[in-house]
Design a protein around this motif. Structure first.
Motif, PDB file in Angstrom:
ATOM      1  N   ARG A   1       0.836  -1.206   0.000  1.00  0.00           N
ATOM      2  CA  ARG A   1       0.000   0.000   0.000  1.00  0.00           C
ATOM      3  C   ARG A   1       0.866   1.250   0.000  1.00  0.00           C
ATOM      4  O   ARG A   1       0.569   2.235  -0.682  1.00  0.00           O
ATOM      5  CB  ARG A   1      -0.949  -0.022   1.197  1.00  0.00           C
ATOM      6  N   VAL A   2       1.968   1.198   0.775  1.00  0.00           N
ATOM      7  CA  VAL A   2       2.910   2.326   0.751  1.00  0.00           C
ATOM      8  C   VAL A   2       3.513   2.472  -0.644  1.00  0.00           C
ATOM      9  O   VAL A   2       3.604   3.571  -1.198  1.00  0.00           O
ATOM     10  CB  VAL A   2       4.022   2.128   1.803  1.00  0.00           C
ATOM     11  N   ALA A   3       3.915   1.352  -1.228  1.00  0.00           N
ATOM     12  CA  ALA A   3       4.518   1.390  -2.561  1.00  0.00           C
ATOM     13  C   ALA A   3       3.538   1.895  -3.613  1.00  0.00           C
ATOM     14  O   ALA A   3       3.924   2.559  -4.577  1.00  0.00           O
ATOM     15  CB  ALA A   3       5.035   0.005  -2.943  1.00  0.00           C
ATOM     16  N   SER A   4       2.252   1.595  -3.444  1.00  0.00           N
ATOM     17  CA  SER A   4       1.263   1.990  -4.456  1.00  0.00           C
ATOM     18  C   SER A   4       1.186   3.497  -4.620  1.00  0.00           C
ATOM     19  O   SER A   4       0.854   3.998  -5.697  1.00  0.00           O
ATOM     20  CB  SER A   4      -0.119   1.442  -4.086  1.00  0.00           C
ATOM     21  N   ALA A   5       1.494   4.237  -3.561  1.00  0.00           N
ATOM     22  CA  ALA A   5       1.480   5.697  -3.657  1.00  0.00           C
ATOM     23  C   ALA A   5       2.685   6.233  -4.402  1.00  0.00           C
ATOM     24  O   ALA A   5       2.714   7.407  -4.796  1.00  0.00           O
ATOM     25  CB  ALA A   5       1.412   6.315  -2.264  1.00  0.00           C
TER      26      ALA A   5
ATOM     27  N   GLU B   1      -3.026   0.582  -9.116  1.00  0.00           N
ATOM     28  CA  GLU B   1      -4.172   1.483  -9.036  1.00  0.00           C
ATOM     29  C   GLU B   1      -5.224   0.945  -8.080  1.00  0.00           C
ATOM     30  O   GLU B   1      -5.822   1.701  -7.302  1.00  0.00           O
ATOM     31  CB  GLU B   1      -4.770   1.675 -10.423  1.00  0.00           C
ATOM     32  N   ALA B   2      -5.458  -0.342  -8.129  1.00  0.00           N
ATOM     33  CA  ALA B   2      -6.444  -0.937  -7.234  1.00  0.00           C
ATOM     34  C   ALA B   2      -6.013  -0.795  -5.777  1.00  0.00           C
ATOM     35  O   ALA B   2      -6.818  -0.469  -4.900  1.00  0.00           O
ATOM     36  CB  ALA B   2      -6.644  -2.407  -7.578  1.00  0.00           C
ATOM     37  N   LEU B   3      -4.723  -1.046  -5.498  1.00  0.00           N
ATOM     38  CA  LEU B   3      -4.211  -0.868  -4.148  1.00  0.00           C
ATOM     39  C   LEU B   3      -4.326   0.587  -3.696  1.00  0.00           C
ATOM     40  O   LEU B   3      -4.742   0.881  -2.579  1.00  0.00           O
ATOM     41  CB  LEU B   3      -2.742  -1.304  -4.096  1.00  0.00           C
ATOM     42  N   HIS B   4      -3.961   1.470  -4.592  1.00  0.00           N
ATOM     43  CA  HIS B   4      -3.972   2.895  -4.249  1.00  0.00           C
ATOM     44  C   HIS B   4      -5.395   3.373  -3.992  1.00  0.00           C
ATOM     45  O   HIS B   4      -5.649   4.163  -3.071  1.00  0.00           O
ATOM     46  CB  HIS B   4      -3.318   3.691  -5.374  1.00  0.00           C
ATOM     47  N   ASP B   5      -6.330   2.922  -4.812  1.00  0.00           N
ATOM     48  CA  ASP B   5      -7.719   3.322  -4.619  1.00  0.00           C
ATOM     49  C   ASP B   5      -8.293   2.773  -3.316  1.00  0.00           C
ATOM     50  O   ASP B   5      -9.304   3.278  -2.816  1.00  0.00           O
ATOM     51  CB  ASP B   5      -8.572   2.838  -5.791  1.00  0.00           C
ATOM     52  N   ASP B   6      -7.668   1.728  -2.798  1.00  0.00           N
ATOM     53  CA  ASP B   6      -8.154   1.094  -1.581  1.00  0.00           C
ATOM     54  C   ASP B   6      -7.690   1.812  -0.313  1.00  0.00           C
ATOM     55  O   ASP B   6      -8.112   1.464   0.787  1.00  0.00           O
ATOM     56  CB  ASP B   6      -7.677  -0.364  -1.553  1.00  0.00           C
ATOM     57  N   LEU B   7      -6.798   2.814  -0.482  1.00  0.00           N
ATOM     58  CA  LEU B   7      -6.317   3.569   0.681  1.00  0.00           C
ATOM     59  C   LEU B   7      -7.448   4.395   1.279  1.00  0.00           C
ATOM     60  O   LEU B   7      -8.269   4.973   0.555  1.00  0.00           O
ATOM     61  CB  LEU B   7      -5.173   4.490   0.273  1.00  0.00           C
ATOM     62  N   LEU B   8      -7.459   4.498   2.603  1.00  0.00           N
ATOM     63  CA  LEU B   8      -8.410   5.378   3.270  1.00  0.00           C
ATOM     64  C   LEU B   8      -8.008   6.829   3.023  1.00  0.00           C
ATOM     65  O   LEU B   8      -6.824   7.129   2.796  1.00  0.00           O
ATOM     66  CB  LEU B   8      -8.443   5.078   4.768  1.00  0.00           C
TER      67      LEU B   8
ATOM     68  N   ARG C   1      -1.584  11.218   3.965  1.00  0.00           N
ATOM     69  CA  ARG C   1      -0.330  11.095   4.722  1.00  0.00           C
ATOM     70  C   ARG C   1       0.766  10.438   3.886  1.00  0.00           C
ATOM     71  O   ARG C   1       1.925  10.869   3.914  1.00  0.00           O
ATOM     72  CB  ARG C   1      -0.575  10.282   5.998  1.00  0.00           C
ATOM     73  N   LEU C   2       0.402   9.403   3.138  1.00  0.00           N
ATOM     74  CA  LEU C   2       1.414   8.702   2.344  1.00  0.00           C
ATOM     75  C   LEU C   2       2.047   9.619   1.300  1.00  0.00           C
ATOM     76  O   LEU C   2       3.268   9.653   1.136  1.00  0.00           O
ATOM     77  CB  LEU C   2       0.792   7.490   1.647  1.00  0.00           C
ATOM     78  N   HIS C   3       1.222  10.349   0.577  1.00  0.00           N
ATOM     79  CA  HIS C   3       1.770  11.224  -0.458  1.00  0.00           C
ATOM     80  C   HIS C   3       2.583  12.367   0.146  1.00  0.00           C
ATOM     81  O   HIS C   3       3.589  12.791  -0.446  1.00  0.00           O
ATOM     82  CB  HIS C   3       0.638  11.745  -1.340  1.00  0.00           C
ATOM     83  N   ALA C   4       2.170  12.863   1.296  1.00  0.00           N
ATOM     84  CA  ALA C   4       2.963  13.892   1.957  1.00  0.00           C
ATOM     85  C   ALA C   4       4.324  13.338   2.363  1.00  0.00           C
ATOM     86  O   ALA C   4       5.352  14.025   2.239  1.00  0.00           O
ATOM     87  CB  ALA C   4       2.206  14.421   3.174  1.00  0.00           C
ATOM     88  N   ARG C   5       4.350  12.088   2.832  1.00  0.00           N
ATOM     89  CA  ARG C   5       5.635  11.476   3.207  1.00  0.00           C
ATOM     90  C   ARG C   5       6.538  11.310   1.986  1.00  0.00           C
ATOM     91  O   ARG C   5       7.768  11.508   2.067  1.00  0.00           O
ATOM     92  CB  ARG C   5       5.378  10.125   3.882  1.00  0.00           C
ATOM     93  N   TYR C   6       5.960  10.948   0.842  1.00  0.00           N
ATOM     94  CA  TYR C   6       6.762  10.863  -0.380  1.00  0.00           C
ATOM     95  C   TYR C   6       7.348  12.222  -0.746  1.00  0.00           C
ATOM     96  O   TYR C   6       8.541  12.342  -1.089  1.00  0.00           O
ATOM     97  CB  TYR C   6       5.906  10.336  -1.538  1.00  0.00           C
TER      98      TYR C   6
END
Length: 994
Positions: free
Chosen positions: A324-328, A378-385, A391-396
């Protein structure tokens, strides 16, 4: 499935059994599709991109016994390929048995696919029918597969009983194959239980001499390193009669064909590109992503997400978290960046990701990882809350800002913009997008530049101090976006941006900027064949003062000249081009001078000379260092050479220009336009098959409307010359719909339309098309494109039933021809032919005139009009009673027509030879029985070879729809019900290899 004509067609046995359905069938059910291989709206009626694989399957059946192992990722089309093949095989008399494995793991139901096969066979021929194929008292052994055969003879568990069962199944299949060739299909072998794998291996290794073909499908992407099927496949690879087929994804052109089949029509502009990008050529994903209304689905369908995430959900929880982290981070992510964002050290991250790599969810890619398919990410990324997503994209973004080295070279600002945008930080997303646009522009990545500028515009009103942060005003961003859109070929978008920019720039009172925007909007409107483009160009010139001279005015005048010549004649264009050249030289602007010289050259092309002038312009353009004028030179030079009758030179110049366009990254725009200039001389030279390949490749690039017309017309003219009226009509339809009124395209469309109507025996309709040329004189390059239409018109006048009306129309046509200026040997050949044609229309056979026409066409290497002129000359000689002279002309005409496969002309020459009792004029054999046309005979030969409509279309350079029409006509004329019967009839009549 119900039996068909006594044959076993167990296409969906596994779906009708009590054992359930596969996961792909589950998707079908959730979408409301028919399960299995039953046709439905969401399955393309035409098999796309699998011709070679289909041929291999047919060859394998012809050479059976044997086995083919068919691998490919989920949704790549394994089942669709087999459906096409087995339907053909059944039609040709083969028996098809189908069973599918179930997604229950290695502890699933044993022999599930074979149970399904046996159940379907019993349904068709009954218990007694099956028993009759086996040794007496042996059927009890089949009770282990199907309760209908009673109870097993013994409950003893032994290798002997297992071996007996295997022998029974093999015997049953061989006895079936001895009666008729048999195909056994085992689907989804990656889910096969151990017993199924063992029985399958036994059958493959021990099949005798009966024509039994075993087909096994499996998902290559499911086969992790420890998957049990891997070992079996490796073992079977060593068997002599076993071959593998790996299905790959579809190309962009094939996705376009699939979309047309699914939508039953032409997709909206740009849809194919978007679907191809998102699906990456996976047919299942193409079908899922295409909405029923012909649009692109906004999000992933839930059932498709289930399919994509199935492998992920079987992984350890910590691995799923890491994914899930990688999907972002995108479809591919560097190991170091993922470690920085996840907070794991290298060792921990490697341990956590290893299960994902072994399960083929991730693949190692250099120093990073890539998702096996973009839609999994895309499916994993869409599954993020929502909060998790932010938060994930800000960390990237923070990780990249802290250590820019983590970003791939040249992608820092793009990645930052993406992550800040996804993290809903408008300020830094805007700033990063502006910087990314600058990088993209430097790299001539105009589409990416436009994307980033569009993001800046989107976020502008969310950032109060946007102008200060990027150092540019809103109008500046709009202007840059207009330029990027024009260069990227995004003309519709560019027109909207230019209109918005004009409102802001006009408020500033800046005429020079307004003029530039008007010019750009006019040029983009022209590319889309929109009305009013010339008004924008005139308004641009009107905004600029004559003094002092400026590069902006020189450019605006050159644009006005370039486009005005297309619709208003040469006077306005000449005045504008000369003033543009004068300004460019006054201000010593080399680029503006090249532009003005090129425009001046093409305003009034002199096909008797002028090439040296163009070559000098090319030298100036090369010194300027600007790449775009060099491409324009290639376009004009090849256009000039073709118009001069120097066809071979024209084709070579165009070919070199296409390579240059590819180097510059402009294949879709300039390269496609140059494809016209390469195909046209190839048609002239009689290299029709090569021309058709060129035309098809160009059309697959989804060119602008201003380009598509000529492509369709040229393809239609080849079809017409070869007697394929259906294909010619199919090519005429889109050419007429565009309704482009540039001389080159409009007159070319009228040329095809009038010629087709004349060939169909409708001379009145042909003359209605010619009327448009008569009423539109003095257009640029008028003579070059008017002469061919006037020739057709003169012919139509001669065969018009109303002789008085024909004579009156002929006089109008002659008057129009007398007003044309003849320049160059090509136009001279048309003029000489016109003289002969008008005489003929009045009932006068002028052999000398037709001989002169034949010589003129031979002089510029155009075999088709040369052959037609020779045939007319022969007919004139026969009218004079000179049979020897007629024979000589007919010999030449026949040789040329047969080489071109111009069937109507071949038949005409043969008919003349028979009527004149001329021997040895290469007269073809009499038309075959049942009234088949030569084109239908060609199609029948391919049907007899087992070719699909798609194969036939590719071989004969026609559309699949046209091939289908021909096949239907053949079946009707031969009075047969299937392709198999047609093939048998062809062999019986000796037509299959004729």
């Amino acid at each position: 499935m119900v039996a068909d004509a006594g044959r076993c067609r167990l296409m969906s046995a596994r779906h009708r059994s009590t054992t359930g359905m596969t996961e792909i069938d589950g998707i079908s059910a959730r979408f409301g599709w028919h399960a299995g291989w039953v046709s439905a709206r969401s399955v393309s009626p035409v098999l796309v991109g699998r011709s070679s694989e289909l041929n291999r399957l047919r060859t394998a059946l012809a050479e059976a016994p044997g086995a083919l192992l068919i691998g490919g990722e989920a949704g790549v089309g394994k089942t669709r390929l087999l459906r096409e093949f087995t339907e053909r095989a059944t039609a040709d008399g083969a028996r098809v048995l189908v069973g599918g494995c179930l997604e229950l793991g290695s502890d699933g139901l044993p022999f599930a696919p074979f149970t399904a096969v046996l159940r379907g066979l019993v349904r068709e021929i009954g218990i007694d029918g099956v028993a009759g194929l086996l040794p007496r008292s042996a059927t009890g052994g089949l009770a282990r597969l199907l309760p209908e055969f009673g109870e097993p003879e013994t409950d003893a568990a032994s290798g002997e009983e297992r071996a007996r069962l295997f022998e029974l199944v093999l015997t049953l299949l061989e006895r079936l194959a001895e009666r008729t060739p048999t195909v056994l299909v085992i689907e989804d072998a990656h889910w096969a239980d151990r017993s199924t794998r063992d029985l399958l291996a036994f059958l493959v290794r021990n099949a005798g001499t009966a024509p039994l073909l075993i087909l096994v499908t499996y998902r290559a992407d499911e086969l992790h390193r420890t998957h049990p099927l891997r070992r079996l496949l490796a073992e079977l690879d060593r068997v002599d009669r076993v071959r593998r087929i790996e299905l790959t994804r579809l190309t962009r052109g094939e996705v376009g064909e699939l979309a047309r089949g699914l939508l039953d029509g032409e997709p909206p502009a740009g849809l194919v590109e978007r679907v191809h990008e998102r699906s990456e050529g996976n047919p299942l994903f193409v079908e899922a992503l295409l909405a029923r209304d012909g649009s692109l689905a906004c999000g992933l369908p839930e059932s498709l997400r289930d399919l994509l995430l199935a492998a992920v959900q079987r992984l350890p929880e910590e691995t799923q978290d890491a994914l899930r982290v990688a999907s972002a981070g995108g479809t591919r992510i560097e190991h170091a960046l993922l470690a920085a964002v996840s907070g794991m050290d290298d060792t921990t991250l490697t341990r956590v990701l290893r299960p994902a790599v072994e399960a083929n969810v991730l693949v190692v890619d250099g120093d990073g990882y890539a998702f096996r398919h973009a839609l999994i990410r895309e499916a994993l990324h869409d599954d993020l809350l929502p909060g998790e997503h932010t938060r994930l994209h800000a960390r990237y973004a923070e990780a990249l800002e802290n250590d820019p080295v983590l970003a791939p070279s040249g992608r820092l600002w793009v990645l930052l913009s993406h992550h800040w945008y996804s993290a809903h930080d408008s300020t830094w997303a805007l700033v990063s997008a502006w910087r990314a646009a600058g990088d993209a522009r430097k790299a001539v990545a105009y589409a990416e530049c436009l994307t980033m500028l569009s993001r800046v515009l989107e976020l502008w009103h969310k950032v109060p101090d946007a102008a200060e942060r990027i150092g540019a005003a809103h109008a500046d961003v709009l202007e840059q976006a207009v330029m990027a859109a024009e260069l990227a070929g995004e003309h519709e978008r560019g027109i909207k941006l230019a209109t918005a920019a004009l409102r802001e720039v006009e408020a500033l009172g800046d005429d020079a900027r307004c003029a530039s925007l008007l010019e750009q909007r006019g040029q983009m409107s022209y590319e889309l064949a929109l009305p009013g483009y010339i008004d924008d160009l005139r308004a641009a010139v009107g905004r600029l003062p004559a003094e002092p001279p400026s590069a902006v005015r020189a450019r605006a005048l050159a644009s006005l000249a370039k486009y005005a010549r297309l619709i208003t004649g040469t006077e306005e264009a000449l005045v504008a081009a000369r003033e543009s050249l004068a300004i460019a030289r006054r201000i010593a602007d080399l680029d503006a001078e090249v532009d003005a010289l090129l425009t001046l050259f093409c305003v009034d092309i002199d096909y008797d000379g002028g090439l040296e002038e163009l070559q000098e312009v090319e030298r100036i353009a090369q010194r300027s260092g600007n790449q775009r004028p060099l491409l324009r030179v290639a376009v004009l030079r090849s256009h000039y050479l073709e118009g001069s009758g120097r066809h071979a030179e024209a084709a070579e110049v165009a070919r070199q220009g296409i390579e240059l366009a590819r180097e510059f990254g402009l294949s879709r725009t300039h390269g496609t336009f140059l494809a016209i200039n390469m195909a046209e001389p190839l048609v002239s030279l009689g290299h029709w098959d090569e021309a058709l390949v060129c035309l098809r490749q160009a059309l697959e690039q989804d060119p602008a409307p201003a380009i598509r017309t000529s492509l369709h017309v040229l393809a239609g003219e080849i079809a017409l010359a070869r007697g394929d009226f259906a294909e010619a009509e199919a090519q005429l339809a889109p050419a007429r719909e565009i309704m482009w009124r540039k001389t080159q395209d409009y007159f070319a469309m009228l040329r095809l339309e009038s010629a087709l109507r004349l060939a169909q025996g409708r001379p009145d309709e042909a003359l209605a098309s010619v009327e448009n040329v008569l009423t539109n004189p003095d257009l640029p390059d008028d003579a070059r494109y008017a002469w061919p239409v006037l020739l057709i018109g003169a012919h139509a006048c001669g065969v018009l039933p109303d002789r008085a009306a024909g004579t009156a129309m002929l006089e109008r046509i002659e008057k129009r021809a007398a007003e044309l200026t003849v320049r160059g040997p090509l136009q001279e050949a048309h003029r000489v032919t016109f003289v002969a044609k008008t005489a003929h229309a009045r009932g006068v056979w002028d052999r000398a005139a037709w001989d002169a026409a034949a010589v003129a066409w031979e002089g510029i290497s155009e075999p088709f009009p040369q052959a037609k002129s020779l045939a007319h000359a022969a007919e004139a000689a026969l009218a004079d009673g000179d049979r020897d002279l007629a024979a000589a002309r007919l010999h030449q005409a026949a040789a040329l027509a047969e080489r071109l496969r111009a069937e109507p002309l071949v038949r005409r020459v043969a008919d003349l030879s028979r009527r004149a009792r001329v021997n040895g004029a290469h007269a073809p054999a009499e038309r075959p029985a049942h009234g088949l046309t030569p084109r239908e005979l060609e199609v029948l030969r391919l049907v007899a070879q087992g070719r699909t409509n798609r194969d036939i279309a590719e071989t004969l350079f026609i559309s699949a729809k046209t091939a289908s029409v021909h096949v239907s006509n053949i079946l009707a004329k031969l009075e047969v019900a299937s392709r198999g019967e047609a093939a048998a009839t062809a062999h019986r009549l000796g037509l299959a290899g004729a």
